[in-house]
Design an enzyme around this catalytic site. Sequence first.
Site, PDB file in Angstrom:
ATOM      1  N   THR A  31       0.874  -1.101  -0.089  1.00 29.90           N
ATOM      2  CA  THR A  31      -0.086   0.034   0.085  1.00 29.90           C
ATOM      3  C   THR A  31       0.927   1.356  -0.117  1.00 29.90           C
ATOM      4  O   THR A  31       2.015   1.228  -0.395  1.00 29.90           O
ATOM      5  CB  THR A  31      -0.940  -0.010   1.106  1.00 29.90           C
ATOM      6  OG1 THR A  31      -1.865   1.059   0.989  1.00 29.90           O
ATOM      7  CG2 THR A  31      -0.245  -0.149   2.543  1.00 29.90           C
ATOM      8  N   ASN A  32       0.235   2.474   0.023  1.00 30.65           N
ATOM      9  CA  ASN A  32       1.246   3.641   0.233  1.00 30.65           C
ATOM     10  C   ASN A  32       0.790   4.416   1.450  1.00 30.65           C
ATOM     11  O   ASN A  32      -0.286   4.116   2.281  1.00 30.65           O
ATOM     12  CB  ASN A  32       1.019   4.163  -1.043  1.00 30.65           C
ATOM     13  CG  ASN A  32      -0.370   4.495  -1.643  1.00 30.65           C
ATOM     14  OD1 ASN A  32      -1.027   5.380  -0.712  1.00 30.65           O
ATOM     15  ND2 ASN A  32      -0.925   3.914  -2.441  1.00 30.65           N
ATOM     16  N   ASN A  33       1.361   5.724   1.356  1.00 34.11           N
ATOM     17  CA  ASN A  33       1.136   6.652   2.671  1.00 34.11           C
ATOM     18  C   ASN A  33       0.033   7.405   2.537  1.00 34.11           C
ATOM     19  O   ASN A  33      -0.509   8.333   3.274  1.00 34.11           O
ATOM     20  CB  ASN A  33       2.317   7.585   2.835  1.00 34.11           C
ATOM     21  CG  ASN A  33       3.488   6.689   3.498  1.00 34.11           C
ATOM     22  OD1 ASN A  33       3.329   5.830   4.218  1.00 34.11           O
ATOM     23  ND2 ASN A  33       4.687   7.016   3.267  1.00 34.11           N
ATOM     24  N   SER A  34      -0.977   7.427   1.510  1.00 34.21           N
ATOM     25  CA  SER A  34      -2.156   7.867   1.293  1.00 34.21           C
ATOM     26  C   SER A  34      -3.030   8.190   2.615  1.00 34.21           C
ATOM     27  O   SER A  34      -3.330   6.801   2.969  1.00 34.21           O
ATOM     28  CB  SER A  34      -2.979   7.878   0.053  1.00 34.21           C
ATOM     29  OG  SER A  34      -4.070   8.538   0.097  1.00 34.21           O
ATOM     30  N   ALA A  64      -4.595   7.773  -4.483  1.00 34.83           N
ATOM     31  CA  ALA A  64      -3.162   6.938  -4.755  1.00 34.83           C
ATOM     32  C   ALA A  64      -3.318   5.529  -5.126  1.00 34.83           C
ATOM     33  O   ALA A  64      -3.500   4.846  -4.249  1.00 34.83           O
ATOM     34  CB  ALA A  64      -2.172   7.275  -3.603  1.00 34.83           C
TER      35      ALA A  64
END
Length: 405
Positions: free
Chosen positions: A211-214, A278
């Site tokens: 996943t990502n930091n959004s 994102a």
Amino acid sequence: MENPIKNKNILLGVTGSIAAYKVVELASQLTKAGANVDVILTPSAEKLVPPLTFRSVTGKKVFTDTDLWDTTSHIAHINLALPADIMLVAPATASTIAKLAHGQTDNLLTLTALAIRCPLVVAPAMDAGMYSNVFTQENLEILTQHGISILGPEEGHLASGLTGKGRMLEPRILFGSLRFLLSRENPLAGKKVVVTAGGTQEPIDPVRMITNNSSGKQGYAIAQAALDAGADVTLISAPTALTPPQGVKMISIKTAQEMHSAIKDEVKQAHAVIMTAAVADFRPAKSSKEKIKKDGKLQDIKLEATVDILKELGEFKRSQKPELILIGFAAESENLLQNAEKKLAQKNLDLIVANDISRKDAGFAVDSNTVTILFNDGKKQDLPLQSKELIAQKIIDILIDFMQS
Ligand code: CTP
């Protein structure tokens, strides 16, 4: 657009349920948001929460039955009713609901409710048995049939100590509902806007993912701003810690693929799509059904590309729906404007919001943002550092201009 509560005349009718104490918080939130709040207490509400408590948060005189009969006030109910933009009765007891349903007026609150020319909203609060009682249900049905919105009640702990359906909705939800109801005639009324938010989650196995930091904060703020502007908003969101705004059509997804299929359905009716999410560019080619054990032979994780959803929407706009307004975001850590310009052209967008994610005070997971908006006619607009809510309002103001031109 500013929040639709600002400068509105809101009549808050409070009746004799113990949930009355919670409505002090609502009166406070509405006042802070810029509303002009007039509180009317029934005689039983007065016993639970004295007028001074409400006066302390609204800064205004609070109305009680004394105002009906004293020699200084003149037709108090009409003077309160005529300027009102909306009237909320919260908490609404079974007794007040019965009176409202039958046009009975035996106190200032019910007299005023009969005299208003604005929408009436009712938030019931009572014991579960009283709520499910056939008379209460029939009275609520009468109110609904006459276009009066009923908010709640919800299941939960009741004053009797029992659990059941009868609990007044939380002040935060009532605030959001008023905000929604007061926005419906704003400039985007009748327009359907799809907003995506959050970082997609691509599973490796049942417990691990890419996943990502959004955080979803900017996307949720955009959804709220679009609602405030009057639009019908669908929010397609990856998991976040945020509460969806009241009035939004919420579609919860996890993966890029799920976001892709949700948006394909929604875009057919949409006037605009704002891709704040994102979206993962790659996902594990295989996701294991069982948890991968550390003594297994996992050497590496093979990745495959996901669909570029916005690019596909750009092609759809080119070939089938040129009037669809497409707004993208560009998350960049270097060459911000060049990269954003490339995405604007390649994805056939009307505009792109370029976000410098290398800054500590902007982009992912923080509450503020600073962006440059690039338009497809070559124009640029810088939005200096400000809250994500204000950035969202400005993006929606631009969307309103697009829709009106
Ligand atoms: N986007 C999308 N589908 C993807 C990837 C991105 O719809 N699979 C959308 C994003 O929601 C955003 C825009 O495309 O509105 C640009 O996303 P960004 O991550 O900045 O760029 P990418 O196109 O993924 O390119 P790169 O990762 O090379 O910067």
